[in-house]
Design a protein around this motif. Sequence first.
Motif, short mmCIF file in Angstrom:
data_model
loop_
_atom_site.label_atom_id
_atom_site.label_comp_id
_atom_site.label_asym_id
_atom_site.label_seq_id
_atom_site.Cartn_x
_atom_site.Cartn_y
_atom_site.Cartn_z
N PRO A 46 0.83 -1.22 0.00
CA PRO A 46 0.00 0.00 0.00
C PRO A 46 0.86 1.26 0.00
N ASN A 47 0.35 2.31 -0.65
CA ASN A 47 1.11 3.56 -0.75
C ASN A 47 1.44 4.18 0.61
N TRP A 48 0.56 4.02 1.59
CA TRP A 48 0.78 4.65 2.89
C TRP A 48 1.99 4.07 3.63
N LEU A 49 2.47 2.88 3.16
CA LEU A 49 3.60 2.24 3.81
C LEU A 49 4.95 2.59 3.17
N LEU A 50 4.92 3.17 1.98
CA LEU A 50 6.15 3.35 1.21
C LEU A 50 7.20 4.16 1.97
N ASP A 51 6.79 5.23 2.59
CA ASP A 51 7.74 6.04 3.35
C ASP A 51 8.05 5.44 4.72
N LEU A 52 7.01 4.88 5.36
CA LEU A 52 7.21 4.28 6.67
C LEU A 52 8.23 3.13 6.62
N TRP A 53 8.21 2.39 5.54
CA TRP A 53 9.12 1.25 5.38
C TRP A 53 10.37 1.59 4.56
N SER A 54 10.52 2.86 4.16
CA SER A 54 11.66 3.30 3.33
C SER A 54 11.74 2.53 2.01
N ILE A 55 10.58 2.17 1.47
CA ILE A 55 10.54 1.37 0.25
C ILE A 55 11.08 2.15 -0.95
#
Length: 289
Positions: free
Chosen positions: A30-39
């Motif tokens: 999901p897009n909301w995780l991209l920054d949280l997980w440093s993807i």
Amino acid sequence: MLIERSNIDYPLWRKKVDASFLTTADTPIPNWLLDLWSIKKLFNNVRSKNDNNSNILILFQKSEYEGHIAKIKYSGSSYRYRIYFSQDLMHKLREVYLMTYMRTLEGKLRKLDKNKNIDVEREISFWEFIDIEFNAKKRVLILTDHYKQKPTFPELFKHLAGSPALKNIDDKINNNEKVKIHKNNWKNREHYKKEIDAENIIYILADTKNKLLYVGEAKKLISRFNSGHKEIPNWDFYKYNLLPKEYDYHRLTIERMIIRDFAAILDNNQGINTLSISEYKLANKKIDK
């Protein structure tokens, strides 16, 4: 009563376990995780799971699995980041989330019968979830099976997990017409009477106390095991491979070949030249010269 977890170390994604998760061995992030997980930082230039930079480690139930994250073209000029995991992990997830997997097979079987309008999730209503965390620094994905549906028939479902019958149904549903031999892992002797669907098989028995192995073939596993084995009466573990129907007339030939191959690497009763690479001995008396 199931309580909420407290042992969460990284940003958590509680994902609903759905059909695609258990059949395609991948899932979009999901897009909301991209920054949280440093993807984006780690995988922005990774366009394929075959890229070495896509490699991650996946932890599930104290075991390690190979995984990948890549930025894949989605539609037009848009991209989605996807997690890919190995086939052995997918099969493990099917065993753990067997209720969802069984419902998935039910839905696909109905579609085969041209009942395409059925909403099997609405009719058979329950949800299972998997907790997913990502340690960006170590590139480790952590999976936790916290919210699971209790099987309706626990003993039956325990047996069905990974059974040849279920594998055959899966092949039929996915139009997999390739001739396949379905493999199974070692099991304790006490379980063999539950192998009600094990037919047309090549099997191996192990006597772990006396260090003996025995190779055999059978039309029906339970009937053959019930008749006993003089060469290895105290066997305590077994495994078997389920052959396709096309191999029914070749089962004996395959068994003879495997026995002869084992004789080439294990000590045996017939004086076959062997490399003796193990302390185990082959218990079979009939060995082709």
